[in-house]
Motif scaffolding. Structure first.
Motif, PDB file in Angstrom:
ATOM      1  N   LEU A 157       0.798  -1.234   0.000  1.00 31.43           N
ATOM      2  CA  LEU A 157       0.000   0.000   0.000  1.00 31.43           C
ATOM      3  C   LEU A 157       0.828   1.282   0.000  1.00 31.43           C
ATOM      4  N   ILE A 158       1.998   1.185   0.596  1.00 34.97           N
ATOM      5  CA  ILE A 158       2.736   2.395   0.972  1.00 34.97           C
ATOM      6  C   ILE A 158       2.974   3.368  -0.204  1.00 34.97           C
ATOM      7  N   ASP A 159       3.304   2.848  -1.381  1.00 29.58           N
ATOM      8  CA  ASP A 159       3.653   3.739  -2.499  1.00 29.58           C
ATOM      9  C   ASP A 159       2.450   4.481  -3.066  1.00 29.58           C
ATOM     10  N   SER A 160       1.270   3.851  -3.002  1.00 30.95           N
ATOM     11  CA  SER A 160       0.107   4.459  -3.645  1.00 30.95           C
ATOM     12  C   SER A 160      -0.833   5.163  -2.662  1.00 30.95           C
ATOM     13  N   ARG A 161      -0.536   5.106  -1.355  1.00 29.69           N
ATOM     14  CA  ARG A 161      -1.401   5.776  -0.363  1.00 29.69           C
ATOM     15  C   ARG A 161      -0.596   6.866   0.346  1.00 29.69           C
ATOM     16  N   ILE A 196      -1.228   9.048   2.410  1.00 29.68           N
ATOM     17  CA  ILE A 196      -1.528   9.262   3.824  1.00 29.68           C
ATOM     18  C   ILE A 196      -0.636   8.404   4.740  1.00 29.68           C
ATOM     19  N   LEU A 197      -0.072   7.329   4.174  1.00 32.92           N
ATOM     20  CA  LEU A 197       0.799   6.454   4.972  1.00 32.92           C
ATOM     21  C   LEU A 197       2.248   6.922   4.954  1.00 32.92           C
ATOM     22  N   GLN A 198       2.549   7.726   3.953  1.00 33.81           N
ATOM     23  CA  GLN A 198       3.953   8.118   3.779  1.00 33.81           C
ATOM     24  C   GLN A 198       4.374   9.110   4.874  1.00 33.81           C
ATOM     25  N   SER A 199       5.601   9.087   5.205  1.00 37.04           N
ATOM     26  CA  SER A 199       6.174   9.908   6.283  1.00 37.04           C
ATOM     27  C   SER A 199       5.555   9.627   7.657  1.00 37.04           C
ATOM     28  N   LYS A 200       4.983   8.430   7.819  1.00 38.30           N
ATOM     29  CA  LYS A 200       4.504   8.017   9.158  1.00 38.30           C
ATOM     30  C   LYS A 200       5.289   6.772   9.571  1.00 38.30           C
ATOM     31  N   ILE A 237       5.491   3.238  12.049  1.00 35.15           N
ATOM     32  CA  ILE A 237       4.499   2.171  12.239  1.00 35.15           C
ATOM     33  C   ILE A 237       3.530   2.484  13.396  1.00 35.15           C
ATOM     34  N   SER A 238       4.026   3.158  14.442  1.00 32.45           N
ATOM     35  CA  SER A 238       3.112   3.446  15.568  1.00 32.45           C
ATOM     36  C   SER A 238       2.110   4.534  15.173  1.00 32.45           C
ATOM     37  N   GLU A 239       2.533   5.469  14.326  1.00 31.89           N
ATOM     38  CA  GLU A 239       1.584   6.499  13.841  1.00 31.89           C
ATOM     39  C   GLU A 239       0.538   5.866  12.905  1.00 31.89           C
ATOM     40  N   ILE A 240       0.985   4.905  12.112  1.00 28.33           N
ATOM     41  CA  ILE A 240       0.047   4.212  11.208  1.00 28.33           C
ATOM     42  C   ILE A 240      -0.961   3.399  12.031  1.00 28.33           C
TER      43      ILE A 240
END
Ligand SMILES: Nc1ncnc2c1ncn2[C@@H]1O[C@H](COP(=O)(O)OP(=O)(O)OP(=O)(O)O)[C@@H](O)[C@H]1O
Ligand SMILES: O=C(O)C1=C[C@@H](O)[C@@H](O)[C@H](O)C1
Ligand SMILES: [Mg+2]
Length: 168
Positions: free
Chosen positions: A105-109, A111-115, A117-120
């Motif tokens: 998911l990471i490349d296309s979402r 909202i996940l980038q620059s977070k 694992i605990s923030e996600i």
């Protein structure tokens, strides 16, 4: 986000001979850009505003299967439009299972980038109160997209038979 709405929605539409609409893909078509590019060039507030208008409009289409964006249901106007005009299925997944999908998911979402694992994880749990408002909740844990789609189709057919018992 990334629970399988697009994958499963497309299968449900095929099984019910309905047209499938993916709101993210419609937004991408409108701008001729990918979602990450829209976030990049216009920012998240712009995307959220456009997503609200587009989803509220598409939710009013009849006899379609609609897959909305992962963050869309956090918006109260989108929730209201979907709950008023559609049958809303909430695809629920456990954190332990979902986090194994993160690399997909990471490349296309954006909202996940620059977070980290605990923030996600925090975002994952924070969203659940909005997702809890739905017409039907189903767990997708350990189930393939095909199995979940079959379950949705069967539950809809069963409900239609109860609603119109002579029309089977
Ligand atoms: N039941 C499932 N089991 C395992 N992997 C799945 C399942 N359903 C979907 N996937 C995979 O998970 C990823 C995300 O799926 P998909 O794009 O359908 O999610 P989504 O809910 O539409 O995401 P978004 O909220 O960003 O729109 C894809 O790589 C897809 O192949
Ligand atoms: O969960 C989210 O906030 C998002 C999910 C995707 O479907 C896209 O709508 C976009 O990447 C935002
Ligand atoms: Mg999707």
């Amino acid at each position: 986000m990334g629970v399988g709405k697009t994958t499963i929605g497309e299968l449900v539409a095929k099984k019910l001979y309905r047209t499938f609409i993916d709101v993210d893909k419609e937004i991408e078509k409108d701008f001729g850009m990918t979602i990450p590019e829209i976030f990049d060039q216009h920012g998240e507030p712009f995307f959220r505003d456009y997503e609200k208008k587009k989803t509220c409009l598409l939710a009013q289409e009849k006899l379609k299967v609609l897959s909305i964006g992962g963050g869309a249901f956090l918006n109260p106007d989108i929730r209201k439009a979907c709950l008023d005009h559609c049958i809303v299925f909430y695809l629920d997944v456990a954190w332990e299972e979902w986090k194994e999908r993160l690399n997909l998911l990471i490349d296309s979402r954006p909202i996940l980038q620059s977070k980290d694992i605990s923030e996600i994880e925090e975002l994952f749990y924070k969203r659940q109160s909005a997702y809890a408002i739905n017409h039907s909740k189903l767990s997708i844990n350990h189930r393939s997209a095909e199995e979940v789609a079959d379950f949705i189709v069967d539950s809809l057919k069963y409900a239609w038979e109860l609603y119109e018992p002579n029309n089977v």
